[in-house]
Design a protein around this motif. Structure first.
Motif, mmCIF file in Angstrom:
data_model
loop_
_atom_site.group_PDB
_atom_site.id
_atom_site.type_symbol
_atom_site.label_atom_id
_atom_site.label_comp_id
_atom_site.label_asym_id
_atom_site.label_seq_id
_atom_site.Cartn_x
_atom_site.Cartn_y
_atom_site.Cartn_z
ATOM 1 N N LEU A 172 7.310 -1.398 -7.400
ATOM 2 C CA LEU A 172 5.949 -0.861 -7.462
ATOM 3 C C LEU A 172 5.964 0.646 -7.667
ATOM 4 O O LEU A 172 5.165 1.187 -8.433
ATOM 5 N N ALA A 173 6.870 1.349 -6.992
ATOM 6 C CA ALA A 173 6.897 2.804 -7.079
ATOM 7 C C ALA A 173 7.205 3.292 -8.481
ATOM 8 O O ALA A 173 6.643 4.296 -8.931
ATOM 9 N N LEU A 174 8.093 2.600 -9.196
ATOM 10 C CA LEU A 174 8.573 3.091 -10.496
ATOM 11 C C LEU A 174 7.980 2.371 -11.689
ATOM 12 O O LEU A 174 8.296 2.697 -12.834
ATOM 13 N N THR A 175 7.107 1.387 -11.458
ATOM 14 C CA THR A 175 6.420 0.745 -12.570
ATOM 15 C C THR A 175 5.504 1.744 -13.265
ATOM 16 O O THR A 175 4.868 2.580 -12.620
ATOM 17 N N GLN A 176 5.431 1.654 -14.590
ATOM 18 C CA GLN A 176 4.570 2.534 -15.361
ATOM 19 C C GLN A 176 3.141 1.978 -15.374
ATOM 20 O O GLN A 176 2.881 0.865 -14.932
ATOM 21 N N ASP A 200 0.832 -1.210 0.000
ATOM 22 C CA ASP A 200 0.000 0.000 0.000
ATOM 23 C C ASP A 200 0.865 1.258 0.000
ATOM 24 O O ASP A 200 0.588 2.220 -0.728
ATOM 25 N N GLY A 201 1.901 1.259 0.857
ATOM 26 C CA GLY A 201 2.757 2.432 0.946
ATOM 27 C C GLY A 201 3.456 2.747 -0.359
ATOM 28 O O GLY A 201 3.503 3.906 -0.797
ATOM 29 N N TRP A 202 4.011 1.725 -1.000
ATOM 30 C CA TRP A 202 4.727 1.957 -2.260
ATOM 31 C C TRP A 202 3.764 2.294 -3.407
ATOM 32 O O TRP A 202 4.091 3.099 -4.282
ATOM 33 N N LEU A 203 2.581 1.692 -3.412
ATOM 34 C CA LEU A 203 1.598 2.030 -4.448
ATOM 35 C C LEU A 203 1.101 3.473 -4.289
ATOM 36 O O LEU A 203 0.779 4.134 -5.275
ATOM 37 N N THR A 204 1.030 3.958 -3.050
ATOM 38 C CA THR A 204 0.656 5.353 -2.830
ATOM 39 C C THR A 204 1.704 6.297 -3.409
ATOM 40 O O THR A 204 1.377 7.333 -4.007
ATOM 41 N N VAL A 205 2.983 5.949 -3.249
ATOM 42 C CA VAL A 205 4.050 6.728 -3.891
ATOM 43 C C VAL A 205 3.885 6.691 -5.401
ATOM 44 O O VAL A 205 4.041 7.695 -6.099
#
Length: 784
Positions: free
Chosen positions: A168-172, A94-99
């Motif tokens: 997750l943070a940098l996936t397009q 959740d945290g990384w997807l929010t980023v």
């Protein structure tokens, strides 16, 4: 009543609505307070290091030497990060997807356990990306996973991810990484970070995300009804996280020294670990080639801030995407709801003082949150017991024969209920939360109760003494009204001053809005709104009585002065509550304006009609949307949540927003003890009204003054006849609470707290009235 008088009343009500709108519009276009904008460093690399669930209370020289070293950088800015996502507890994904999305996002449906972040190789990518996208769509928060990655790719900014969360943070948005060749080294250790990071920096990689918690702090389940304990202790986890940060910090410093190019490094705790949410660490610094770092004992830091919180030292995880975009000199996507993280002030804070302050704030929040499950049930019992006892005591036809001391005790009890919010605010002046986990909530609750009792007794004593020289009915009238008016005015002014100061009282008070909830950081939360609304009508009625009784010679003049009092207090309240830079409450003015407009008409003696009520409501809705639209015209970084609401309307998300609020309203209605308070209050009122009606039917020749509650309502000397302006105040409160119940997501909480404040006010007036009318030698045999 003449048509001319009715027309004049309508004009005054229309002027009140228009004046409220004009005042709000004037304040909307004023700029918000600005902070030092983060400098665009578009040529400098940005390294984002996720520190799992690290909290400030875990930071010390033994466990986190590298984090303290980062804090010792001359440019270091730090504070607490709110990681609240869709659910109460935030999973690592959740945290990384929010980023990634720049909005609250979640990997799992509500109520399910945290799943690990699965990745695949050749090429590296998130294995469950399609599931994440579908879950975000189902949650209706407007999150678009992959927003950050696609933004950077569209600007041809090179990126690299180390660790599954970083993937997750940098996936397009298409589920792919721009450069997957070095992503997700397994395992992620100080050695693997030290091996990979220098090459990435030398190759010109502009954004590097590092999941320092991979295989360290992503292994525990966070509650949702299930108890889970970490595989290792918090201290061991913190030490391992700090070691990974140390490897990244060493590589950044080495690159800055050898290349002459500064490096922006961000270290942040992005998710929860335990079964309750907490605030997490956030530090950012610009590593410069000169390498000057002060010893931790001599270091100073800046506090961070963001316009999304307007609180020094507090930011949200949704602010990370706009911050990264700002540091790189690229525009923030319109779908992102956060704001760039900045330095809150030019003043530096000694590092030791900063750490002590962050830990103390975290502990204060924790202890206040622990007191909440005891406070509200206790408050409900206090108010319901008052309702029941007073309903019986005041029902007697010859209630004046009750002992004066009983009236005074019940007046004190009612005043305590009215003063309880003030007691909650005042008790925070004492460091009760430092007493220990078990004892602190008890001390906080007892302290709040003691302050409320003291304030109630003080108000009764001061007003009684001040009006001692006034004889006859006027003296009784003033003494009956003065004490509750004084308490209500004090609370009203306290809430106004708090809103003007940025809502510091609401940050940690037991009745406040805690930062860990991720709801309100500034302005008027729903609890503060209902307290402000109810007290504003009491203040207006008190002012109306003073102006009408002491400054107007004729009945017409008295009505006009009373109406002016409701207009003036209403205008101040609406402006404070609705202005984006002060109260920033979208749901407040649509409830307050009709309430005060109707109260003004009733004070003038103008009959209400369906057409007039609908006209007032239509003007109010138009005013609310106009204010929100003007706030939307500000630059995105300066908008309050009013402007962001209009953005969601233009983005076609109005139905989702309304649906979320309706769902929250229904959940509170069916799962809150406030429903018990509201239902019980209505049942008590219904039972006694039906009892009075039955008695009147069984004894049709009984004089009105001898009927149940007859002394309150019948005759020229009854309180209802003497306290003329309580009726428009009561109608205004009812209208405001009803509309606020419908348009706010706190649902039944609003009318429950409103009744818990308004009814004790009227009860206090009734008992004080009788206590002042009854001589001390009156009969001492109370009637039930």
């Amino acid at each position: 009543m003449s048509n001319a008088h009715a027309l004049g009343g309508l004009r005054r009500a229309a002027r009140f609505v228009a004046a409220s709108l004009v005042a709000l519009l004037a304040l909307v276009v004023a700029p918000l307070p600005s902070h030092a904008a983060p400098a665009s460093t578009s040529d400098e690399p940005v390294i984002v290091v996720g520190l799992g669930a690290m909290r400030w209370r875990e930071v010390n020289a033994a466990a986190t030497p590298h984090l303290l070293s980062l804090l010792s950088e001359p440019s270091a800015a730090a504070g607490s990060l709110v990681v609240r996502s869709v659910a109460t507890l935030t999973c690592p994904a959740d945290g990384w997807l929010t980023v990634s999305a720049g909005r609250r996002a979640t990997a799992e449906p509500r109520g399910t356990a945290c799943a690990g972040i699965a990745t695949r190789h050749s090429p590296a990518r998130a294995a469950d990306w399609a599931t994440y996208v579908q879950t975000a769509t189902d949650q209706d928060y407007g999150a678009i996973p992959g927003t950050l990655g696609s933004l950077l790719a569209s600007r041809e900014i090179s990126t690299s991810a180390l660790g599954p969360g970083a993937v997750l943070a940098l996936t397009q948005t298409d589920g792919l990484l721009a450069d997957p060749t070095l992503a997700d080294p397994d395992p992620l250790t100080p050695e693997t970070i030290s091996a990979a990071l220098p090459d990435l920096l030398t190759a010109g990689t502009r954004v590097i995300a590092i999941d320092a918690a991979s295989k360290i702090d992503d292994i525990t389940r966070l509650g949702h009804g299930a108890d889970a304990s970490p595989a290792t202790s918090d201290n061991d986890i913190t030490t391992a996280l700090d070691a990974n940060l140390g490897a990244a910090l060493a590589a950044a410093r080495s690159y800055a020294t050898t290349s002459g190019t500064p490096v922006r490094i961000v270290a942040a705790g992005l998710h929860d670990r335990h079964t309750r949410p907490y605030l997490h660490v956030f530090v950012t610094a610009r590593i410069t080639p000169d390498g000057a770092v002060s010893p931790a004992s001599e270091a100073d830091v800046h506090l961070i801030s963001s316009t999304s919180t307007r609180q020094p030292g507090i930011a949200q995880s949704t602010d990370l995407l706009p911050s990264i975009a700002s540091w790189l000199g690229v525009p923030t996507p319109a779908t992102a709801v956060g704001s760039p993280i900045k330095d809150a002030a030019a003043e530096l804070i000694p590092l030791a003082d900063f750490l002590a302050g962050q830990v103390d704030y975290d502990v204060h929040l924790d202890r206040s949150r622990a007191a909440v499950p005891w406070f509200y049930p206790g408050y409900i019992i206090l108010v319901l017991a008052l309702f029941a006892v007073s309903a019986r005591a005041l029902r007697a036809p010859r209630v004046s024969q009750l002992a004066p001391r009983r009236h005074r005790f019940l007046a004190l009890w009612a005043g305590t209920a009215l003063a309880m919010p003030l007691g909650v605010y005042l008790v925070d002046l004492l460091p009760w939360w430092r007493a220990g986990a078990a004892l602190a909530p008890v001390l906080g609750l007892l302290g709040a109760l003691a302050f409320a009792i003291g304030l109630s007794a003080l108000a009764l004593a001061v007003t009684s003494r001040a009006a001692r020289g006034l004889a006859g009915g006027r003296g009784v009238l003033i003494r009956a009204v003065a004490a509750p008016a004084l308490l209500a005015t004090t609370l009203w002014l306290t809430l106004i001053l708090d809103a003007l100061a940025g809502a510091p009282l609401q940050r940690t008070a037991i009745m406040g809005s805690f930062a860990t909830v991720g709801g309100r950081f500034y302005g008027m939360n729903n609890t503060s709104f209902v307290l402000l609304a109810v007290t504003s009508f009491i203040v207006a009625a008190s002012l109306a009585a003073v102006l009408a009784r002491f400054t107007a010679p004729t009945e017409s003049r008295r009505r006009q002065r009373a109406a002016a009092a409701f207009v003036a207090i209403g205008l101040v309240t609406v402006v404070i509550d609705g202005t984006p830079s002060i109260g920033a409450d979208f749901g407040g003015p649509p409830a307050l304006i009709p309430g005060f407009a109707i109260a003004t008409l009733v004070a003038l003696g103008v009959a209400l009609s369906l057409r007039r009520i609908l006209a007032i409501l239509a003007a109010t809705v138009a005013a609310a949307f106009a204010i929100s639209y003007l706030d939307y015209l500000r630059p995105p970084a300066q908008r309050s949540h009013l402007g962001r609401f209009m953005q969601s309307v233009f983005d076609g998300e109005l139905i989702q927003v309304v649906g979320r609020k309706a769902s929250a309203n229904l959940h509170i209605l069916t799962n809150s003890y406030f429903t018990i308070l509201l239902a019980a209050a209505l049942l008590i009122l219904t039972a006694f009204l039906l009892g009075a009606r039955t008695r009147r039917r069984n004894a049709p020749n009984l004089p009105a003054a001898e009927a149940p509650y007859g002394w309150l309502l019948a005759g020229p000397d009854a309180p209802a006849a003497r306290l003329t302006y309580l009726r428009p105040a009561a109608l205004g409160i009812a209208v405001t609470l009803l509309i606020a119940f419908a348009v706010n997501d706190s649902g039944v909480v609003i009318p429950a707290i409103g009744l818990g404040l308004a009814v004790p006010t009227f009860i206090m007036i009734a008992h004080t009235w009788q206590a002042e009318r009854v001589p001390s030698s009156a009969a001492t045999h109370p009637e039930g």
